[in-house]
Write an enzyme that holds these catalytic residues in place. Structure first.
Site, mmCIF file in Angstrom:
data_model
loop_
_atom_site.group_PDB
_atom_site.id
_atom_site.type_symbol
_atom_site.label_atom_id
_atom_site.label_comp_id
_atom_site.label_asym_id
_atom_site.label_seq_id
_atom_site.Cartn_x
_atom_site.Cartn_y
_atom_site.Cartn_z
ATOM 1 N N GLN A 101 37.556 -10.932 8.025
ATOM 2 C CA GLN A 101 38.183 -9.802 8.712
ATOM 3 C C GLN A 101 39.379 -9.308 7.899
ATOM 4 O O GLN A 101 40.238 -10.092 7.504
ATOM 5 C CB GLN A 101 38.655 -10.225 10.110
ATOM 6 C CG GLN A 101 39.168 -9.070 10.948
ATOM 7 C CD GLN A 101 39.757 -9.535 12.261
ATOM 8 O OE1 GLN A 101 40.852 -10.093 12.281
ATOM 9 N NE2 GLN A 101 39.044 -9.323 13.357
ATOM 10 N N TYR A 173 46.961 -3.336 16.073
ATOM 11 C CA TYR A 173 47.194 -3.184 14.633
ATOM 12 C C TYR A 173 46.898 -1.748 14.197
ATOM 13 O O TYR A 173 46.534 -0.907 15.009
ATOM 14 C CB TYR A 173 46.388 -4.217 13.855
ATOM 15 C CG TYR A 173 46.847 -5.637 14.126
ATOM 16 C CD1 TYR A 173 48.143 -6.049 13.779
ATOM 17 C CD2 TYR A 173 46.013 -6.564 14.743
ATOM 18 C CE1 TYR A 173 48.583 -7.338 14.037
ATOM 19 C CE2 TYR A 173 46.451 -7.865 15.013
ATOM 20 C CZ TYR A 173 47.732 -8.242 14.655
ATOM 21 O OH TYR A 173 48.175 -9.513 14.921
ATOM 22 N N ARG A 221 35.767 -4.643 14.565
ATOM 23 C CA ARG A 221 36.338 -5.148 15.824
ATOM 24 C C ARG A 221 37.105 -4.017 16.484
ATOM 25 O O ARG A 221 38.068 -3.477 15.926
ATOM 26 C CB ARG A 221 37.249 -6.346 15.590
ATOM 27 C CG ARG A 221 37.687 -6.975 16.916
ATOM 28 C CD ARG A 221 38.288 -8.357 16.768
ATOM 29 N NE ARG A 221 37.686 -9.264 17.730
ATOM 30 C CZ ARG A 221 38.214 -10.428 18.095
ATOM 31 N NH1 ARG A 221 39.350 -10.833 17.571
ATOM 32 N NH2 ARG A 221 37.605 -11.192 18.966
ATOM 33 N N GLY A 315 36.417 -18.901 21.204
ATOM 34 C CA GLY A 315 37.562 -19.163 20.353
ATOM 35 C C GLY A 315 38.347 -20.395 20.721
ATOM 36 O O GLY A 315 38.267 -21.428 20.066
ATOM 37 N N ARG A 316 39.115 -20.309 21.783
ATOM 38 C CA ARG A 316 40.058 -21.378 22.103
ATOM 39 C C ARG A 316 39.368 -22.686 22.461
ATOM 40 O O ARG A 316 39.881 -23.767 22.149
ATOM 41 C CB ARG A 316 41.001 -20.928 23.219
ATOM 42 C CG ARG A 316 41.863 -19.755 22.778
ATOM 43 C CD ARG A 316 42.971 -19.407 23.739
ATOM 44 N NE ARG A 316 43.705 -18.250 23.239
ATOM 45 C CZ ARG A 316 44.658 -18.303 22.316
ATOM 46 N NH1 ARG A 316 44.983 -19.467 21.791
ATOM 47 N NH2 ARG A 316 45.280 -17.210 21.916
#
Length: 333
Positions: A101, A173, A221, A315-316
């Site tokens: 990414q 972002y 994304r 993910g986590r």
């Protein structure tokens, strides 16, 4: 047979199951963003056994001006390629595919992190997510330079041996700042309606394709909703998603916009953004990744079988337990 362990083949990227390890910042790089021994060990541990079909490496800065944090990985110059090759090789050795990414932080950083580079954005509006410095509004020539930075970074990713690239436009972002009407108040062709606000995305996609060729997978994304008054909505993202597909994006990876990677007020739901992915799947034919709050294998299976997404990112749960994927595949197999 479990849907989670079915293969997915979208021509450019063949995956042996529907499980994705999404990009999660580790701050394990060293120096000016070089691959460290600690980073290699981390991805070796996470990919071991090849139970995760696709690993998306954490966001990496394309230029020092766009560095989001200290310890962030770099794809900003050619000296990074050798280290990135080692990273791609370890993941491939373990049996997984690897996507990198690439990102520009825009106004979601500060001069202390960037080494004195001015904080920039589509407009001179403080980022509501980072609440950092007031950014300098980018001039058109500067936008062109950033597009070139994305192009150069994409070439480095391909040269390093990765299986594809993901363009980051989520979590507040730079590209997400252009996408959101809360942070993009421009009056030129890079502002206004949805098509104006994604003009930079389409130009980045075109430039990246020029750099890597038509057969190299390109993911995007998308922060598909800000969940804020006056921000982006799912209707905006249905328009944007279709344009991204037309431009050549191979897989859409859906997350939050200026709200970050969670939905405000939503607690305990498996798959925070399933409403968004389901809506986007109605208008595109390319695969869609759903990430957010997925901690149970049965929940991942249900999200897939109910048509909420084509792939699920965990993910986590996998960050906490490197054996999560192995246990999930074996329990559903």
């Amino acid at each position: 047979m479990s849907y989670l362990i079915k293969t997915l083949d979208n021509c450019k990227l063949s995956l042996k199951n529907r499980l994705v390890f999404p990009p999660m910042a580790t701050s394990k790089s060293e120096g000016n963003g070089e691959v460290s021994k600690e980073l290699l060990q981390y991805y070796d541990e996470k990919s071991r056994g090849g139970y995760i079909s696709l690993i998306i490496i954490e966001h990496s800065f394309i230029t020092p001006q766009g560095r989001a944090s200290k310890g962030q990985l770099s794809v900003a110059d050619d000296s990074t390629v050798e280290g990135l090759k080692k990273l791609a090789d370890i993941i491939h050795k373990n049996g997984s595919k690897a996507i990198m990414q690439i990102n520009h932080a825009g106004s979601a950083t500060n001069t202390d992190v960037t080494g004195g580079y001015a904080n920039v954005g589509p407009s001179s509006i403080v980022n509501p997510r980072s609440k950092s410095e007031v950014p300098k509004e980018l001039r058109k020539q500067e936008i062109k330079e950033i597009i070139q930075n994305f192009k150069d970074a994409a070439k480095r990713v391909k040269d390093a041996g990765f299986d594809g690239i993901e363009i980051h436009s989520a979590h507040g972002y730079l590209l997400n700042q252009f996408y959101s009407p809360l942070t993009n108040k421009r009056n030129d062709e890079y502002g206004g309606d949805v098509l104006g606000r994604i003009k930079i995305h389409l130009e980045v996609i075109e430039a990246v394709k020029e750099a890597v060729g038509g057969d190299f997978p390109i993911l995007l994304r998308l922060g598909a909703c800000d969940y804020m008054e006056g921000g982006t909505t799912i209707e905006d993202s249905k328009i944007a998603a279709l344009e991204f597909q037309k431009a050549g994006i191979d897989i859409l990876d859906i997350s939050g916009g200026l709200c970050g990677y969670t939905v405000p007020g939503l607690v305990g739901q498996q798959g925070y953004f399933s409403e968004l992915t389901q809506s986007i799947k109605e208008v595109v034919s390319i695969p869609v990744i759903l990430t957010g709050g997925i901690t149970e294998a049965n929940a991942a299976e249900k999200l897939l079988t109910s048509g909420k997404a084509d792939l699920v990112g965990v993910g986590r749960a996998m960050f906490r337990d490197s054996m999560w994927a192995k246990k999930a595949i074996e329990s559903l197999g």
